[in-house]
Structure formats: C-alpha cells, structure tokens
Design a protein around this motif. Structure first.
Motif, PDB file in Angstrom:
ATOM      1  N   GLU A  65     -42.096  23.025  37.187  1.00 19.39           N
ATOM      2  CA  GLU A  65     -44.430  22.615  37.489  1.00 19.39           C
ATOM      3  C   GLU A  65     -43.675  22.251  38.695  1.00 19.39           C
ATOM      4  OE1 GLU A  65     -46.799  22.864  34.459  1.00 19.39           O
ATOM      5  OE2 GLU A  65     -45.005  24.735  32.976  1.00 19.39           O
ATOM      6  N   TYR A  66     -43.801  20.942  38.766  1.00 19.91           N
ATOM      7  CA  TYR A  66     -43.829  20.380  39.523  1.00 19.91           C
ATOM      8  C   TYR A  66     -43.386  20.658  41.089  1.00 19.91           C
ATOM      9  CZ  TYR A  66     -43.411  15.886  42.354  1.00 19.91           C
ATOM     10  OH  TYR A  66     -44.220  14.983  43.654  1.00 19.91           O
ATOM     11  N   TYR A  67     -42.153  21.437  41.138  1.00 18.41           N
ATOM     12  CA  TYR A  67     -41.622  22.033  42.323  1.00 18.41           C
ATOM     13  C   TYR A  67     -42.222  23.129  42.284  1.00 18.41           C
ATOM     14  CZ  TYR A  67     -39.225  17.750  42.422  1.00 18.41           C
ATOM     15  OH  TYR A  67     -38.189  16.531  43.126  1.00 18.41           O
ATOM     16  N   GLY A  68     -43.497  23.592  40.979  1.00 16.75           N
ATOM     17  CA  GLY A  68     -43.537  25.206  41.746  1.00 16.75           C
ATOM     18  C   GLY A  68     -42.595  26.908  41.308  1.00 16.75           C
ATOM     19  N   HIS A  69     -41.831  26.299  40.307  1.00 23.15           N
ATOM     20  CA  HIS A  69     -40.625  26.864  40.069  1.00 23.15           C
ATOM     21  C   HIS A  69     -42.089  27.457  38.536  1.00 23.15           C
ATOM     22  CE1 HIS A  69     -38.285  26.722  42.974  1.00 23.15           C
ATOM     23  NE2 HIS A  69     -38.061  25.581  43.349  1.00 23.15           N
ATOM     24  N   ARG A  70     -40.880  28.555  37.879  1.00 25.00           N
ATOM     25  CA  ARG A  70     -41.128  28.351  36.683  1.00 25.00           C
ATOM     26  C   ARG A  70     -39.594  28.831  35.527  1.00 25.00           C
ATOM     27  NH1 ARG A  70     -42.941  34.484  34.867  1.00 25.00           N
ATOM     28  NH2 ARG A  70     -40.628  34.922  35.395  1.00 25.00           N
ATOM     29  N   LEU A  71     -39.672  28.574  34.784  1.00 24.35           N
ATOM     30  CA  LEU A  71     -38.688  28.280  33.783  1.00 24.35           C
ATOM     31  C   LEU A  71     -38.511  29.150  32.573  1.00 24.35           C
ATOM     32  CD1 LEU A  71     -36.517  26.360  32.151  1.00 24.35           C
ATOM     33  CD2 LEU A  71     -38.037  25.605  30.846  1.00 24.35           C
ATOM     34  N   LEU A  72     -37.899  29.524  32.621  1.00 22.86           N
ATOM     35  CA  LEU A  72     -37.477  31.005  31.324  1.00 22.86           C
ATOM     36  C   LEU A  72     -36.523  30.259  30.630  1.00 22.86           C
ATOM     37  CD1 LEU A  72     -37.280  34.088  31.035  1.00 22.86           C
ATOM     38  CD2 LEU A  72     -35.413  34.490  32.568  1.00 22.86           C
ATOM     39  N   CYS A  73     -37.506  30.395  29.332  1.00 22.15           N
ATOM     40  CA  CYS A  73     -36.646  29.903  28.062  1.00 22.15           C
ATOM     41  C   CYS A  73     -35.957  31.617  27.181  1.00 22.15           C
ATOM     42  CB  CYS A  73     -37.542  28.821  26.925  1.00 22.15           C
ATOM     43  SG  CYS A  73     -38.612  27.889  27.793  1.00 22.15           S
ATOM     44  N   LEU A  74     -34.626  31.270  27.313  1.00 18.45           N
ATOM     45  CA  LEU A  74     -34.125  32.379  26.687  1.00 18.45           C
ATOM     46  C   LEU A  74     -33.434  31.692  24.749  1.00 18.45           C
ATOM     47  CD1 LEU A  74     -30.829  31.975  29.143  1.00 18.45           C
ATOM     48  CD2 LEU A  74     -32.906  33.551  28.960  1.00 18.45           C
ATOM     49  N   PRO A  75     -34.002  33.599  24.729  1.00 17.99           N
ATOM     50  CA  PRO A  75     -33.504  33.246  23.196  1.00 17.99           C
ATOM     51  C   PRO A  75     -32.227  32.432  22.632  1.00 17.99           C
ATOM     52  CG  PRO A  75     -33.955  34.845  24.151  1.00 17.99           C
ATOM     53  CD  PRO A  75     -33.810  34.386  24.786  1.00 17.99           C
ATOM     54  N   PRO A  76     -32.225  31.562  21.496  1.00 23.66           N
ATOM     55  CA  PRO A  76     -31.545  31.360  21.188  1.00 23.66           C
ATOM     56  C   PRO A  76     -30.070  31.900  20.725  1.00 23.66           C
ATOM     57  CG  PRO A  76     -32.646  30.460  19.759  1.00 23.66           C
ATOM     58  CD  PRO A  76     -33.303  30.653  20.491  1.00 23.66           C
ATOM     59  N   TYR A  77     -29.063  31.538  20.954  1.00 24.91           N
ATOM     60  CA  TYR A  77     -28.124  32.361  20.742  1.00 24.91           C
ATOM     61  C   TYR A  77     -27.386  33.807  20.956  1.00 24.91           C
ATOM     62  CZ  TYR A  77     -28.401  28.858  17.627  1.00 24.91           C
ATOM     63  OH  TYR A  77     -28.461  27.687  16.160  1.00 24.91           O
ATOM     64  N   HIS A  78     -28.265  34.487  22.274  1.00 26.20           N
ATOM     65  CA  HIS A  78     -27.643  34.977  22.680  1.00 26.20           C
ATOM     66  C   HIS A  78     -26.737  35.065  23.666  1.00 26.20           C
ATOM     67  CE1 HIS A  78     -31.624  36.810  19.781  1.00 26.20           C
ATOM     68  NE2 HIS A  78     -30.753  38.226  20.034  1.00 26.20           N
ATOM     69  N   LEU A  79     -25.981  34.941  23.776  1.00 29.90           N
ATOM     70  CA  LEU A  79     -24.569  34.122  24.527  1.00 29.90           C
ATOM     71  C   LEU A  79     -24.949  35.492  26.277  1.00 29.90           C
ATOM     72  CD1 LEU A  79     -21.892  32.849  22.672  1.00 29.90           C
ATOM     73  CD2 LEU A  79     -24.557  31.674  23.790  1.00 29.90           C
ATOM     74  N   ILE A  80     -25.400  36.594  25.827  1.00 27.13           N
ATOM     75  CA  ILE A  80     -25.650  37.220  27.369  1.00 27.13           C
ATOM     76  C   ILE A  80     -26.192  37.246  27.843  1.00 27.13           C
ATOM     77  CG2 ILE A  80     -24.286  39.379  25.623  1.00 27.13           C
ATOM     78  CD1 ILE A  80     -27.674  40.480  25.301  1.00 27.13           C
ATOM     79  N   PHE A  81     -27.481  36.712  27.437  1.00 26.01           N
ATOM     80  CA  PHE A  81     -28.812  36.216  28.258  1.00 26.01           C
ATOM     81  C   PHE A  81     -28.384  34.851  29.137  1.00 26.01           C
ATOM     82  CE2 PHE A  81     -31.309  37.606  25.412  1.00 26.01           C
ATOM     83  CZ  PHE A  81     -30.986  39.514  25.671  1.00 26.01           C
ATOM     84  N   ILE A  82     -26.748  34.046  28.925  1.00 26.56           N
ATOM     85  CA  ILE A  82     -26.619  32.583  29.441  1.00 26.56           C
ATOM     86  C   ILE A  82     -25.566  33.003  30.395  1.00 26.56           C
ATOM     87  CG2 ILE A  82     -26.632  30.212  28.726  1.00 26.56           C
ATOM     88  CD1 ILE A  82     -27.630  31.009  26.452  1.00 26.56           C
ATOM     89  N   PRO A  83     -25.847  33.170  32.405  1.00 26.46           N
ATOM     90  CA  PRO A  83     -24.448  33.387  32.730  1.00 26.46           C
ATOM     91  C   PRO A  83     -23.601  32.088  32.098  1.00 26.46           C
ATOM     92  CG  PRO A  83     -26.491  33.044  34.027  1.00 26.46           C
ATOM     93  CD  PRO A  83     -27.317  32.511  32.763  1.00 26.46           C
ATOM     94  N   ILE A  84     -23.614  30.842  32.640  1.00 25.03           N
ATOM     95  CA  ILE A  84     -23.068  29.632  32.191  1.00 25.03           C
ATOM     96  C   ILE A  84     -21.904  30.316  30.973  1.00 25.03           C
ATOM     97  CG2 ILE A  84     -23.831  28.147  30.357  1.00 25.03           C
ATOM     98  CD1 ILE A  84     -21.462  27.019  33.307  1.00 25.03           C
ATOM     99  N   GLU A  85     -22.077  30.584  30.633  1.00 28.03           N
ATOM    100  CA  GLU A  85     -21.609  32.167  29.037  1.00 28.03           C
ATOM    101  C   GLU A  85     -20.282  32.436  28.961  1.00 28.03           C
ATOM    102  OE1 GLU A  85     -21.096  30.352  26.129  1.00 28.03           O
ATOM    103  OE2 GLU A  85     -22.892  28.305  26.097  1.00 28.03           O
TER     104      GLU A  85
END
Length: 167
Positions: A65-85
């Motif tokens: 928020e300080y840098y003007g962005h928005r954080l997207l919180c992903l549900p845990p254990y849904h690895l299909i939503f996490i690029p690094i996985e």
C-alpha cells in the motif's frame, strides 16, 4: 491501475490466543497502554484483549500500500495459484527427466540443476502468470455461480422410518 504481486505475508503484530502466557498478555496490554490489575487471572486478562483486539494487519499489505500497489492473498494449499510452485515443478521435472545423464558426480548434478533453471525464461514466467490469472478467473466465476445457486438442505428424519420400511 495498480500492479498485483503474489507474495507471502506475515502479521505486523503477533495475535495473542487464550493459550498465550500471562506474561505475554500483560506485556501486550502494557505496550498498548491498557490498564489492568496485576492480580487478574489469565482468562480475565485475555477478555480485555478480545474486547479491543485490533484487526489483523500484515506487513505485506502495509508495504505494498505504501508503494501504491495491492496485495493479492491467495488461499493456502492451492498451488495452482502460486507461480513459484509451477516454476519449481518445471525445474524438478526437467532435473528428474535427465538425472543420471553424464553420471552422478556432484559437478554433473550441479550442472543439471543449472540447466534446469535456465529453462525458466522471462517468456515462461509470463506464460505461467497468464495461466494463473486464467485459473483465478475460472475459480472466481465458479464461486459466483455457486453463490447464486439456491441449495435446499436435505433432512432425513431417521426416527420416522418404521420397521416395515426397513424390511
């Protein structure tokens, strides 16, 4: 339009629970300048906290928020939503497919890991991000359909079944 980043986040302040030590609860109350009696029992002290407990606040939220962005919180254990996985899966699959090629020396293993990591190019990352965004949209739309459905509860009264019904 704000950029969206996928990051993990931690709480700004640890949230106390009913199993927190009396010392930790007293310290929290002192830090927040909340008066209490030293002789109070743990459960009474915790009741004070539950009445005034602040909303959970995350470091990632404050930072973005300080840098003007928005954080997207992903549900845990849904690895299909996490690029690094997905990236890690590509690298591991490549390594596993070619392991043993050239022998099993430390240097060969290290070279194979470097080779596997080199397969993650900027275009691969962009492709994975697009894929994940499509998955998020698909899941979101499914959730909206599910929320609109009227689901009637199914109640079976087992006490009303007579003996003749069970024959």
């Amino acid at each position: 339009m704000h950029n969206i980043y996928y990051i993990y986040s931690t709480l700004v302040e640890k949230i106390l629970t009913s199993s927190s030590t009396k010392a930790a609860i007293k310290e929290w109350l002192k830090v927040h300048k909340i008066s209490f009696e030293e002789i109070m029992l743990n459960n009474k002290l915790f009741q004070i906290i539950t009445r005034i407990k602040p909303k959970k606040s995350y470091i990632g939220d404050q930072f973005t928020e300080y840098y003007g962005h928005r954080l997207l919180c992903l549900p845990p254990y849904h690895l299909i939503f996490i690029p690094i996985e997905l990236i890690w899966a590509i690298v591991k699959n490549y390594y596993n497919r070619y392991s043993g090629r050239g022998g099993y020396s430390n240097q060969n293993c290290l070279n194979l890991w470097k080779e596997a990591l080199s397969k993650i190019t900027p275009s691969v990352c962009i492709s994975l991000i697009r894929h994940i965004e499509e998955e998020i949209d698909k899941w979101y739309n499914l959730e909206q359909v599910f929320n609109r459905l009227e689901i009637n509860s199914l109640i079976i009264n087992l006490t009303s079944i007579s003996e003749s019904d069970s024959d």
